[in-house]
Scaffold this motif. Structure first.
Motif, short mmCIF file in Angstrom:
data_model
loop_
_atom_site.label_atom_id
_atom_site.label_comp_id
_atom_site.label_asym_id
_atom_site.label_seq_id
_atom_site.Cartn_x
_atom_site.Cartn_y
_atom_site.Cartn_z
N LYS A 38 27.80 28.13 29.62
CA LYS A 38 27.96 28.22 31.07
C LYS A 38 29.43 28.40 31.42
CE LYS A 38 23.77 27.35 32.67
NZ LYS A 38 23.01 28.28 33.44
N ALA A 39 29.68 29.27 32.37
CA ALA A 39 31.05 29.46 32.85
C ALA A 39 31.41 28.27 33.74
CB ALA A 39 31.16 30.75 33.65
N PRO A 40 32.59 27.70 33.55
CA PRO A 40 33.00 26.58 34.41
C PRO A 40 33.15 27.03 35.87
CG PRO A 40 34.41 26.74 32.46
CD PRO A 40 33.57 27.98 32.50
N GLU A 41 32.90 26.11 36.76
CA GLU A 41 33.05 26.39 38.20
C GLU A 41 34.50 26.71 38.51
OE1 GLU A 41 32.21 27.57 40.96
OE2 GLU A 41 31.03 26.02 41.95
N ILE A 42 34.68 27.61 39.45
CA ILE A 42 36.01 27.98 39.94
C ILE A 42 35.97 27.87 41.46
CG2 ILE A 42 37.68 29.86 40.21
CD1 ILE A 42 36.42 31.12 37.66
N THR A 43 36.95 27.18 42.01
CA THR A 43 37.12 27.15 43.46
C THR A 43 38.59 27.43 43.74
OG1 THR A 43 35.35 25.51 43.72
CG2 THR A 43 36.86 25.79 45.58
N MET A 44 38.82 28.51 44.50
CA MET A 44 40.18 28.93 44.82
C MET A 44 40.20 29.52 46.22
SD MET A 44 41.57 30.82 41.40
CE MET A 44 42.92 30.05 40.58
N THR A 45 41.37 29.97 46.61
CA THR A 45 41.55 30.51 47.95
C THR A 45 41.54 32.03 47.91
OG1 THR A 45 42.89 28.59 48.49
CG2 THR A 45 43.07 30.48 49.96
N LYS A 75 25.69 32.69 42.63
CA LYS A 75 24.51 32.41 41.81
C LYS A 75 23.44 33.47 42.08
CE LYS A 75 21.25 28.91 40.45
NZ LYS A 75 20.76 27.56 40.60
N GLY A 76 22.81 33.93 41.03
CA GLY A 76 21.77 34.95 41.14
C GLY A 76 22.28 36.36 40.89
N LYS A 77 23.60 36.53 40.79
CA LYS A 77 24.20 37.85 40.57
C LYS A 77 24.81 37.96 39.18
CE LYS A 77 25.68 38.37 45.37
NZ LYS A 77 26.73 38.89 46.24
N ILE A 78 24.84 39.18 38.67
CA ILE A 78 25.67 39.48 37.50
C ILE A 78 27.09 39.56 38.05
CG2 ILE A 78 26.22 41.17 35.70
CD1 ILE A 78 23.44 39.96 35.31
N VAL A 79 28.02 38.82 37.46
CA VAL A 79 29.39 38.79 37.98
C VAL A 79 30.38 39.14 36.87
CG1 VAL A 79 31.17 37.40 39.12
CG2 VAL A 79 28.75 36.98 39.64
N LEU A 80 31.22 40.12 37.18
CA LEU A 80 32.35 40.44 36.32
C LEU A 80 33.54 39.66 36.88
CD1 LEU A 80 34.07 42.03 34.27
CD2 LEU A 80 34.14 43.90 35.92
N GLY A 88 24.96 31.78 35.64
CA GLY A 88 26.31 31.37 35.25
C GLY A 88 26.57 31.34 33.76
N THR A 89 25.65 31.89 32.97
CA THR A 89 25.81 31.93 31.52
C THR A 89 26.66 33.13 31.13
OG1 THR A 89 23.65 30.87 31.22
CG2 THR A 89 24.57 32.02 29.31
N ILE A 90 27.60 32.92 30.24
CA ILE A 90 28.48 33.99 29.81
C ILE A 90 27.71 34.97 28.93
CG2 ILE A 90 30.58 34.56 28.50
CD1 ILE A 90 31.60 31.70 29.28
N LEU A 91 27.71 36.24 29.37
CA LEU A 91 27.04 37.31 28.64
C LEU A 91 27.98 38.05 27.71
CD1 LEU A 91 24.99 38.90 31.57
CD2 LEU A 91 24.16 37.29 29.83
#
Length: 167
Positions: free
Chosen positions: A28-35, A48-53, A144-147
Motif C-alpha cells: 500500500k502506498a502511504p497516505e500523503i497530505t500536502m498543500t 480512492k478508486g482511481k489508477i493514480v500516477l 492504493g496498492t502500488i502497481l
C-alpha cells in the motif's frame, strides 16, 4: 579482524533495512497530505478508486522538467478515463520556491493535481517514499496498492496503456 566484523554487521544491517522498504510493488502506498498550489489541502486518499500516477518532480530538476510535456500527453490521451474518474496524475513537487513551482505549472499548462510542502529534500513525504533522486514515480490502483514504480518514457506509456485498457 574487528574492522571486518564491523563491516559485515553494517552490510547485514543495511540489507535488513533495505528489505523493509515500504515502497514496493504490491504494498500500500502511504497516505500523503500536502498543500495544492492554490493553498488548499489535498490528500491522496481522496483519489480512492482511481489508477493514480504519482509523479515526484521539481522545477530545478532538468529531467523532471523535460518529462512534463510527456505527462501532459498521457493526461490528454487518457482524458476520457480522467473524466470518468478512472485515472489521475498527482504531481508532488520537491521545490522550495512557490513562485518557481507556480510558473512551471503555468508554463506547462499542467491540468492535473499539483501539491507540495515546499520543503525540498527535507519533505517528510520524500523520506516516506524513500526518494533519493528525481524524477521518481509510482502508479497505484484504486485501493492504493502500488502497481509499478519509476517507469519513464516508453515503459510508462506501455504500462499506462495496458493498465487503463483493463480498467
Amino acid at each position: 579482524m574487528k574492522n571486518a566484523l564491523t563491516l559485515l554487521l553494517l552490510i547485514i544491517f543495511s540489507e535488513s533495512v533495505a528489505a523493509q522498504s515500504t515502497i514496493e510493488v504490491g504494498k500500500k502506498a502511504p497516505e500523503i497530505t500536502m498543500t495544492k498550489a492554490d493553498g488548499t489541502s489535498f490528500a491522496l486518499s481522496t483519489l480512492k478508486g482511481k489508477i493514480v500516477l504519482i509523479d515526484f518532480w521539481a522545477t530545478w530538476c532538468a529531467p523532471c522538467v523535460e518529462e512534463q510535456p510527456e505527462l501532459k500527453t498521457f493526461y490528454d490521451t487518457y482524458s476520457e478515463q480522467v473524466k470518468n474518474n478512472k485515472f489521475e496524475i498527482l504531481g508532488i513537487s520537491l521545490d522550495k520556491n512557490k513562485e518557481s513551482w507556480q510558473k512551471a505549472i503555468d508554463r506547462f499548462n499542467i491540468q492535473w493535481i499539483q501539491i507540495s510542502d515546499l520543503k525540498f529534500w527535507k519533505s517528510p513525504v520524500a523520506k516516506l517514499y524513500e526518494i533519493d533522486e528525481l524524477p521518481f514515480n509510482i502508479i497505484i490502483d484504486g485501493q492504493g496498492t502500488i502497481l509499478a514504480k519509476n517507469l519513464h518514457g516508453k515503459d510508462l506509456e506501455e504500462f499506462l496503456k495496458k493498465t487503463l485498457i483493463q480498467n
